[in-house]
Design a protein around this motif. Sequence first.
Motif, PDB file in Angstrom:
ATOM      1  N   GLN A   6      31.555  20.842  53.642  1.00 22.08           N
ATOM      2  CA  GLN A   6      31.823  21.868  52.637  1.00 22.08           C
ATOM      3  C   GLN A   6      31.813  23.253  53.271  1.00 22.08           C
ATOM      4  OE1 GLN A   6      28.883  21.207  49.578  1.00 22.08           O
ATOM      5  NE2 GLN A   6      30.187  19.742  48.488  1.00 22.08           N
ATOM      6  N   ILE A   7      30.836  23.515  54.126  1.00 19.58           N
ATOM      7  CA  ILE A   7      30.773  24.809  54.816  1.00 19.58           C
ATOM      8  C   ILE A   7      32.048  25.034  55.614  1.00 19.58           C
ATOM      9  CG2 ILE A   7      29.635  26.029  56.733  1.00 19.58           C
ATOM     10  CD1 ILE A   7      26.959  24.873  55.662  1.00 19.58           C
ATOM     11  N   ARG A  65      28.120  28.176  46.987  1.00 20.82           N
ATOM     12  CA  ARG A  65      29.159  27.151  46.807  1.00 20.82           C
ATOM     13  C   ARG A  65      28.735  25.774  47.331  1.00 20.82           C
ATOM     14  NH1 ARG A  65      35.089  29.874  47.620  1.00 20.82           N
ATOM     15  NH2 ARG A  65      34.664  31.716  46.375  1.00 20.82           N
ATOM     16  N   VAL A  66      27.882  25.755  48.359  1.00 20.14           N
ATOM     17  CA  VAL A  66      27.477  24.461  48.921  1.00 20.14           C
ATOM     18  C   VAL A  66      26.110  24.007  48.426  1.00 20.14           C
ATOM     19  CG1 VAL A  66      28.917  24.786  50.963  1.00 20.14           C
ATOM     20  CG2 VAL A  66      26.487  25.402  51.069  1.00 20.14           C
ATOM     21  N   GLY A  67      25.493  24.805  47.564  1.00 20.01           N
ATOM     22  CA  GLY A  67      24.227  24.399  46.968  1.00 20.01           C
ATOM     23  C   GLY A  67      23.005  24.604  47.854  1.00 20.01           C
ATOM     24  N   LEU A  68      23.032  25.617  48.696  1.00 19.89           N
ATOM     25  CA  LEU A  68      21.878  25.942  49.535  1.00 19.89           C
ATOM     26  C   LEU A  68      21.439  27.372  49.255  1.00 19.89           C
ATOM     27  CD1 LEU A  68      23.048  24.660  53.054  1.00 19.89           C
ATOM     28  CD2 LEU A  68      21.407  23.545  51.537  1.00 19.89           C
ATOM     29  N   THR A  69      20.274  27.729  49.750  1.00 16.50           N
ATOM     30  CA  THR A  69      19.901  29.139  49.773  1.00 16.50           C
ATOM     31  C   THR A  69      20.500  29.741  51.043  1.00 16.50           C
ATOM     32  OG1 THR A  69      17.820  28.663  50.900  1.00 16.50           O
ATOM     33  CG2 THR A  69      17.764  28.745  48.464  1.00 16.50           C
ATOM     34  N   MET A  94      34.198  35.119  53.636  1.00 20.04           N
ATOM     35  CA  MET A  94      33.217  34.819  52.601  1.00 20.04           C
ATOM     36  C   MET A  94      31.821  35.199  53.090  1.00 20.04           C
ATOM     37  SD  MET A  94      32.454  31.044  51.014  1.00 20.04           S
ATOM     38  CE  MET A  94      34.154  30.922  50.516  1.00 20.04           C
ATOM     39  N   THR A  95      31.034  35.813  52.227  1.00 20.32           N
ATOM     40  CA  THR A  95      29.675  36.167  52.621  1.00 20.32           C
ATOM     41  C   THR A  95      28.812  34.916  52.689  1.00 20.32           C
ATOM     42  OG1 THR A  95      28.832  36.462  50.372  1.00 20.32           O
ATOM     43  CG2 THR A  95      29.879  38.395  51.427  1.00 20.32           C
ATOM     44  N   ASN A  96      27.766  34.996  53.448  1.00 20.42           N
ATOM     45  CA  ASN A  96      26.849  33.869  53.554  1.00 20.42           C
ATOM     46  C   ASN A  96      26.234  33.535  52.201  1.00 20.42           C
ATOM     47  OD1 ASN A  96      25.292  31.875  55.136  1.00 20.42           O
ATOM     48  ND2 ASN A  96      23.569  33.152  54.483  1.00 20.42           N
ATOM     49  N   VAL A  97      25.959  34.531  51.393  1.00 19.13           N
ATOM     50  CA  VAL A  97      25.378  34.301  50.062  1.00 19.13           C
ATOM     51  C   VAL A  97      26.367  33.509  49.195  1.00 19.13           C
ATOM     52  CG1 VAL A  97      24.558  35.422  47.950  1.00 19.13           C
ATOM     53  CG2 VAL A  97      23.860  36.305  50.182  1.00 19.13           C
ATOM     54  N   ASP A  98      27.651  33.906  49.199  1.00 17.00           N
ATOM     55  CA  ASP A  98      28.665  33.173  48.432  1.00 17.00           C
ATOM     56  C   ASP A  98      28.824  31.752  48.954  1.00 17.00           C
ATOM     57  OD1 ASP A  98      29.190  35.303  46.746  1.00 17.00           O
ATOM     58  OD2 ASP A  98      30.916  36.002  47.904  1.00 17.00           O
ATOM     59  N   LEU A  99      28.849  31.614  50.266  1.00 19.36           N
ATOM     60  CA  LEU A  99      28.986  30.293  50.873  1.00 19.36           C
ATOM     61  C   LEU A  99      27.805  29.406  50.495  1.00 19.36           C
ATOM     62  CD1 LEU A  99      30.477  28.363  52.773  1.00 19.36           C
ATOM     63  CD2 LEU A  99      29.241  29.449  54.682  1.00 19.36           C
TER      64      LEU A  99
END
Length: 155
Positions: free
Chosen positions: A9-10, A28-32, A20-25
């Motif tokens: 997914q990443i 989207r993948v369900g992680l912090t 894409m920012t790390n926060v948005d990513l």
Amino acid sequence: MGFDRIDRQILGHLQADGRMTNVDLADRVGLTAPPCLRRVRALEEEGVIRGYHADLDSARMGFPITVFAMVSLRSQAETDLAAFEAHVAAIPEVRECHMLNGEIDFILKIVASDLRGFQEILTTHLTTAPNVAGVKTSLTIRTAKSVSGVPVTLE
């Protein structure tokens, strides 16, 4: 190399939008954000993610001509192949160079500002290059599909 669902997914999301920012990513993948960033850094360090770039419109950048050149060499000795690869690497208009098996040794994707510019590349850099036996070219009429990267299953 095996990737789990989150890695895929990443990779899929970053391939589609490298800005894409790390926060948005992470969202989207369900992680912090911290574990997502660790995974991205690991994928970069392993060489799976080779870089990030802008996809430029060649025509708008002054290179409306795209030509594919099929190059045959006189010798396929490794030193001769490496010398040819180094030669074309120094030609900015050569955007891709792929070694092939079969009758043709290399196929090159070349961009040019106009046909005269392409002819100059052909006659001053390709046909006169050491070890080149012949060059056949095909001018692109239109591009029906151009997708960078590889297919990524997001499951």
